[in-house]
Design an enzyme around this catalytic site. Structure first.
Site, mmCIF file in Angstrom:
data_model
loop_
_atom_site.group_PDB
_atom_site.id
_atom_site.type_symbol
_atom_site.label_atom_id
_atom_site.label_comp_id
_atom_site.label_asym_id
_atom_site.label_seq_id
_atom_site.Cartn_x
_atom_site.Cartn_y
_atom_site.Cartn_z
ATOM 1 N N GLU A 444 3.383 7.733 3.454
ATOM 2 C CA GLU A 444 2.769 6.465 4.547
ATOM 3 C C GLU A 444 3.663 6.059 5.773
ATOM 4 O O GLU A 444 4.821 6.559 6.011
ATOM 5 C CB GLU A 444 3.694 5.176 3.318
ATOM 6 C CG GLU A 444 2.797 4.785 2.296
ATOM 7 C CD GLU A 444 3.948 4.059 1.260
ATOM 8 O OE1 GLU A 444 2.189 3.318 0.063
ATOM 9 O OE2 GLU A 444 4.316 3.247 1.246
ATOM 10 N N SER A 470 2.092 1.486 4.255
ATOM 11 C CA SER A 470 3.386 0.357 2.918
ATOM 12 C C SER A 470 2.660 -0.967 2.708
ATOM 13 O O SER A 470 1.325 -1.268 3.442
ATOM 14 C CB SER A 470 4.457 0.557 3.343
ATOM 15 O OG SER A 470 4.802 -0.657 2.311
#
Length: 553
Positions: A444, A470
């Protein structure tokens, strides 16, 4: 009962002897054996309380005449793993969790299971296992964390991530960053916005695998413990009814879940997890389904990071059932749920306790925040197989953007340049070799996107990657670009200064380089080979494209 394979008849006397060694009585041998699959760990705020939730589940199982057996899975905290090599293990942990659950459930021949879970890859792993083993299953998600309170307003972990960039640019002091660090995360629960953990909890409820209200019942709320106990009681009934996971979840259930996802502005990680879960249920969920439904599903609630509401606001407004009530004309109402009732029947029974809060927090279909849903899938010569963006968290002026590429072959390289202040307004940051195979592990990019936001560039700089984001990422950040650079995707051919065109309304992502020039680059192309050992080395060999949910092939 399935568990009779381990305990019934003279031939199973040795098996019963071992069960008696752990305290199982003769009378209990005649009862359903229920697994309590618990992802409790001391590493994760979203899981730190799950030992107590599991105890409530076990009490419910005993109340209803079942025998509970608890075992644990692993769990990685994405927030703690963020920004370093540890994040490479987060997405791959999803399949490891699924496999361990399958091994335990099939090895011990459980009659049913209650899955106690929370957080980003852990809940998807549990859901995938539910589809694979196909026994009666209920999911109890751990619940959100309460928001922090700083500068007279609610806040959450994303404020700390963005505070790093703000501190680097001089916009806030180190003392203020420390204050955010101390006060933004205030206890047990999954992070307080509509990030991946809470999005997946909402998906679980929308699929019909959690009790109504479970997704938004907070970690510290006694309601969560009551629901855990009720889930334990209900699973024993489901075993008697023969109501297995695949009898509940269908193609239409996934359509319902996607519509809820789009209406709440959920995490782009759902475009990885829902197809992967569908695959384990024996179903196919193409990436294009998100675009198809987004066109007819409005965005109804402004939750962090795409708005100013927190999960506690959503809970007080009625949670997932309130959203489904708004979407009632668009949902498949005859789908079954673990309650034994249909989606429509559950909605009919739902009561809005706080009508003023409900009206303030959740808009109507007639007057939505946005006419389209929160997620868009973009394609073009830069992403032939697709890419994803949370369009509900993008400023209107950045829905269309054209700018020069700033190219980096890792998150670390990009982060160093961003924090030095070398990214300028109008740039398109390209982070590649972070895909499922290239990373490996598909990290992420919350640290670089938050740094960009914290430095005040969120409305003038775009970021594209074959990695992912995220659920806390906001701004014009496009991920999951497929094919990835490692597999020869066009993102691997981008050169510094190339012009990239982003057009979210038209669902396009284009590299403004002639096909002739791209072909010349392909001839010379050689992918960057990042070192991978152990689990990641095996993962690289078997993982599929992000466009297919990064499932194993």
């Amino acid at each position: 009962m399935r568990s009779d394979n381990t305990k019934k008849g003279d031939a199973r006397a040795p098996n019963r002897s071992l069960l008696k060694a752990i305290g199982v009585t003769d009378s209990e041998m005649k009862k359903p054996f229920i697994a309590v699959v618990n992802s409790w760990t001391e590493f994760i705020p979203g899981h730190i309380h799950l030992d107590k939730v599991a105890e409530a589940v076990k009490a419910g199982i005993r109340n209803a005449g079942g025998v509970p057996f608890e075992f644990h899975t692993i769990g990685v905290c994405d927030g703690i793993a963020m920004g370093h090599e540890g994040m490479k293990y987060s997405l791959p942990s999803r399949e490891a969790i699924e496999d361990t659950i399958e091994i335990m459930i099939q090895g011990q021949q459980m009659d049913g299971m209650v899955m106690v879970t929370s957080c980003d890859k852990i809940t998807p792993g549990h859901l995938m296992a539910a589809g694979r083993v196909d026994i009666p299953a209920i999911v109890v998600t751990g619940g959100p964390m309460l928001p922090g309170f700083v500068d007279d307003k609610y806040t959450d972990l994303v404020s700390v991530f963005e505070g790093v960039g703000s501190c680097q640019s001089g916009a806030v002091s180190s003392e203020k960053l420390k204050q955010l660090e101390d006060l933004c995360c205030c206890g047990a629960g999954s992070c307080a916005g509509m990030f991946t953990a809470n999005t997946m909890a909402c998906m679980t409820e929308a699929l019909g695998l959690s009790l109504p209200g479970c997704a938004t019942a907070h970690a510290v709320d006694a309601k969560k413990m009551r629901m855990a106990k009720e889930s334990g009681e209900r699973i024993v009934e489901m075993v008697s009814e023969g109501l297995t996971a695949r009898k509940i979840v269908t193609d239409k259930s996934f359509e319902n879940a996607i519509r809820v996802d789009l209406a709440v502005g959920g995490s782009t990680n759902t475009t990885l997890h829902l197809p992967a879960i569908a695959h384990e249920f024996g179903l196919e969920l193409p990436l294009e389904k998100f675009n198809e439904l987004s066109k007819t599903t409005p965005h109804l609630i402004g939750l962090r990071p795409g708005g100013e509401n927190f999960m506690i606001d959503f809970e007080r407004a009625g949670g997932v059932q309130a959203i489904m009530k708004r979407l009632v004309t668009k949902l498949n109402l005859d789908e079954k749920t673990i309650t034994g009732k249909t989606v429509g029947e559950n909605i009919d029974e739902f009561v809005i306790v706080n009508p003023k809060t409900n009206a303030r927090v959740i808009t109507t279909i007639e007057e939505p925040l946005h006419e389209e849903g929160g997620i868009a899938v973009l394609k073009g010569n830069l992403a032939p197989d697709g890419s994803v963006v949370k369009q509900s968290a993008v400023h209107e002026k950045m829905l269309r953007h054209t700018g020069p590429a700033r190219v980096f072959d890792s998150e670390e390289e990009a982060m160093e340049t961003i924090l030095k202040g070398d990214i300028k307004s109008g740039d398109v940051v390209v982070i590649r070799y972070e895909g499922p195979k290239g990373g490996p592990g598909m990290r992420e990019m919350l640290s670089p996107t938050s740094a960009i936001a914290g430095m005040g560039l969120i409305d003038s700089v775009a970021l594209i990657t074959d990695g992912r984001f995220s659920g806390g990422t906001r701004g014009p950040c496009i991920g999951h670009i497929s094919p990835e650079a490692y597999e020869g995707g066009p993102i691997g051919l981008i050169q510094e200064g190339d012009i990239i065109e982003i057009d979210m309304p038209e669902r396009r992502l284009e590299l403004k380089v002639s096909e002739e020039d791209l072909e010349k680059r392909r001839v010379l192309f050689k992918p960057v080979e990042k070192e991978a050992t152990g689990y990641l080395s095996r993962y690289r060999k078997i993982v599929s494209s992000a466009s297919k949910g990064a499932i194993r092939e």
